[in-house]
Design a protein around this motif. Sequence first.
Motif, mmCIF file in Angstrom:
data_model
loop_
_atom_site.group_PDB
_atom_site.id
_atom_site.type_symbol
_atom_site.label_atom_id
_atom_site.label_comp_id
_atom_site.label_asym_id
_atom_site.label_seq_id
_atom_site.Cartn_x
_atom_site.Cartn_y
_atom_site.Cartn_z
ATOM 1 N N LYS A 104 41.094 18.336 16.969
ATOM 2 C CA LYS A 104 40.747 17.025 17.465
ATOM 3 C C LYS A 104 40.130 16.252 16.176
ATOM 4 C CE LYS A 104 38.669 14.635 21.219
ATOM 5 N NZ LYS A 104 37.908 14.689 22.458
ATOM 6 N N ALA A 105 39.275 16.826 15.800
ATOM 7 C CA ALA A 105 38.292 16.154 14.634
ATOM 8 C C ALA A 105 39.340 15.751 13.699
ATOM 9 C CB ALA A 105 37.275 16.937 14.168
ATOM 10 N N LEU A 106 40.228 16.506 13.228
ATOM 11 C CA LEU A 106 41.182 16.415 12.261
ATOM 12 C C LEU A 106 42.306 15.201 12.582
ATOM 13 C CD1 LEU A 106 42.784 16.728 9.421
ATOM 14 C CD2 LEU A 106 43.991 18.521 10.582
ATOM 15 N N GLN A 107 42.713 15.331 13.884
ATOM 16 C CA GLN A 107 43.574 14.310 14.447
ATOM 17 C C GLN A 107 43.064 12.721 14.555
ATOM 18 O OE1 GLN A 107 44.742 15.145 18.586
ATOM 19 N NE2 GLN A 107 45.245 12.984 18.777
ATOM 20 N N GLU A 108 41.804 12.884 14.913
ATOM 21 C CA GLU A 108 41.123 11.573 14.983
ATOM 22 C C GLU A 108 40.707 10.852 13.933
ATOM 23 O OE1 GLU A 108 37.734 12.234 17.625
ATOM 24 O OE2 GLU A 108 38.983 12.294 19.351
ATOM 25 N N LEU A 109 40.647 11.817 12.805
ATOM 26 C CA LEU A 109 40.440 11.328 11.326
ATOM 27 C C LEU A 109 41.545 10.584 10.864
ATOM 28 C CD1 LEU A 109 38.437 10.822 8.942
ATOM 29 C CD2 LEU A 109 39.407 13.024 7.992
ATOM 30 N N ALA A 160 38.396 7.576 5.101
ATOM 31 C CA ALA A 160 39.240 8.765 5.891
ATOM 32 C C ALA A 160 39.640 9.599 4.643
ATOM 33 C CB ALA A 160 40.216 7.996 6.807
ATOM 34 N N ARG A 161 40.221 9.293 3.700
ATOM 35 C CA ARG A 161 40.853 10.110 2.875
ATOM 36 C C ARG A 161 39.624 10.980 2.004
ATOM 37 N NH1 ARG A 161 44.090 5.383 2.093
ATOM 38 N NH2 ARG A 161 42.779 4.943 0.199
ATOM 39 N N GLU A 162 38.580 10.034 1.881
ATOM 40 C CA GLU A 162 37.486 11.032 1.302
ATOM 41 C C GLU A 162 36.927 11.992 2.002
ATOM 42 O OE1 GLU A 162 34.688 7.896 0.422
ATOM 43 O OE2 GLU A 162 35.503 7.248 -1.250
ATOM 44 N N ARG A 163 37.000 11.769 3.449
ATOM 45 C CA ARG A 163 36.333 12.942 4.396
ATOM 46 C C ARG A 163 37.414 13.947 4.708
ATOM 47 N NH1 ARG A 163 34.994 11.070 9.897
ATOM 48 N NH2 ARG A 163 34.270 13.129 10.120
ATOM 49 N N LEU A 164 38.676 13.745 4.253
ATOM 50 C CA LEU A 164 39.761 14.595 4.669
ATOM 51 C C LEU A 164 39.550 16.112 4.302
ATOM 52 C CD1 LEU A 164 42.565 15.117 6.292
ATOM 53 C CD2 LEU A 164 43.740 14.088 4.228
ATOM 54 N N PRO A 165 39.282 16.442 3.116
ATOM 55 C CA PRO A 165 39.110 17.718 2.340
ATOM 56 C C PRO A 165 38.225 18.606 3.372
ATOM 57 C CG PRO A 165 39.238 16.239 0.515
ATOM 58 C CD PRO A 165 39.020 15.275 1.660
ATOM 59 N N GLU A 166 37.176 17.934 3.571
ATOM 60 C CA GLU A 166 35.958 18.778 4.427
ATOM 61 C C GLU A 166 36.592 19.094 5.893
ATOM 62 O OE1 GLU A 166 32.497 20.611 5.665
ATOM 63 O OE2 GLU A 166 33.628 20.217 3.652
ATOM 64 N N TRP A 205 39.590 19.123 7.014
ATOM 65 C CA TRP A 205 40.709 20.175 6.878
ATOM 66 C C TRP A 205 40.374 21.557 6.653
ATOM 67 C CZ3 TRP A 205 44.765 21.878 8.702
ATOM 68 C CH2 TRP A 205 45.765 22.757 8.003
ATOM 69 N N ARG A 206 39.200 21.682 5.879
ATOM 70 C CA ARG A 206 38.609 22.926 5.595
ATOM 71 C C ARG A 206 38.345 23.721 6.741
ATOM 72 N NH1 ARG A 206 33.886 25.160 5.275
ATOM 73 N NH2 ARG A 206 32.783 23.457 5.809
ATOM 74 N N LYS A 207 37.593 22.849 7.686
ATOM 75 C CA LYS A 207 37.239 23.528 8.953
ATOM 76 C C LYS A 207 38.453 23.664 9.803
ATOM 77 C CE LYS A 207 32.619 21.353 8.944
ATOM 78 N NZ LYS A 207 31.837 20.234 9.364
ATOM 79 N N ALA A 208 39.339 22.881 9.879
ATOM 80 C CA ALA A 208 40.613 22.717 10.858
ATOM 81 C C ALA A 208 41.635 23.983 10.410
ATOM 82 C CB ALA A 208 41.260 21.504 10.747
ATOM 83 N N ARG A 209 41.481 24.405 9.158
ATOM 84 C CA ARG A 209 42.564 25.418 8.709
ATOM 85 C C ARG A 209 42.112 26.397 9.218
ATOM 86 N NH1 ARG A 209 42.914 24.642 2.320
ATOM 87 N NH2 ARG A 209 44.546 26.187 2.700
ATOM 88 N N LYS A 210 40.859 26.944 9.895
ATOM 89 C CA LYS A 210 40.473 28.228 9.813
ATOM 90 C C LYS A 210 41.493 28.901 11.056
ATOM 91 C CE LYS A 210 35.578 27.113 9.377
ATOM 92 N NZ LYS A 210 34.285 27.412 9.965
#
Length: 280
Positions: free
Chosen positions: A214-219, A262-268, A270-275
């Motif tokens: 959800k956090a990834l989707q909202e970002l 949003a693009r700056e925050r994306l790597p972090e 996604w790092r959590k969402a890819r678990k």
Amino acid sequence: MPQKEVPAAGALLHARIVEQAEVLAGLGPEVRADAPDAVHRMRVACRRLRAALRPYGAPLAGTGRELRWLGGCLGQARDTEVLGDLLVAQARELPPECEPEALAQALAAWSRERYRAAWPAVTAALDSPRYLALLAELRELAQRPPSAADLPALGELARREQRRTAARLKAARRATSGEETDRALHEARKAAKWARYAGETAGEPGERFTARMKALQELLGAHQDSVVARSALRELAVGADVGRAFGYGVLYGGQLTVAERARERLPEVWRKARKSPGFE
């Protein structure tokens, strides 16, 4: 940490179908009355039902297409409402030299006009035989569970959408134009949404996974909102007087900042969402 056991996918997916079919049917009168948030809630119910039907493949693809049709009929009105609320709120935060209240009122009037133009498609859909047939199909599915033979576990369904999200994020990184990047990130948002719905269907064992997706989707949703807002602001600026065009330009610049952050925050994120989903 040991994985939490989840009931068979067939039972959970059918329970989801029953639940969301009831939500969808119950929202009809509220949508007709244009009750607050009713269009949004019906659209979400369409999406959740589509997510619950997707694992069954071809046998239920027709029902999924009808839900997509209904969601599309609702979409223009809802997207107009969201965009209008976003721009009006941001206009009111501008400095005095931008005449924030006058700009906000102009944007509110523009949004209302677009919403009124989109509304007939909503009522036409709800008055159509196609909508009634869809409700009948959903009642039938609720009463008679579809065959669950060969259904993968919900965890595997979630992983599939994670992989799809990863592929689309990779495409965004390789994009050679801003438009290509925007399209890839929009597609990644949709994949993250389907993964989130898989987590929701799993119930309590999928809560952490659902929250991450959800956090990834909202970002990614904030990024897409910026893309849509900038397109609208460009159109609004054409033919506007100098003062109004200046205000639209300031809002446009603000939306560029939203997308960049949003693009700056994306790597972090996604790092959590890819678990790993952590449920089966």
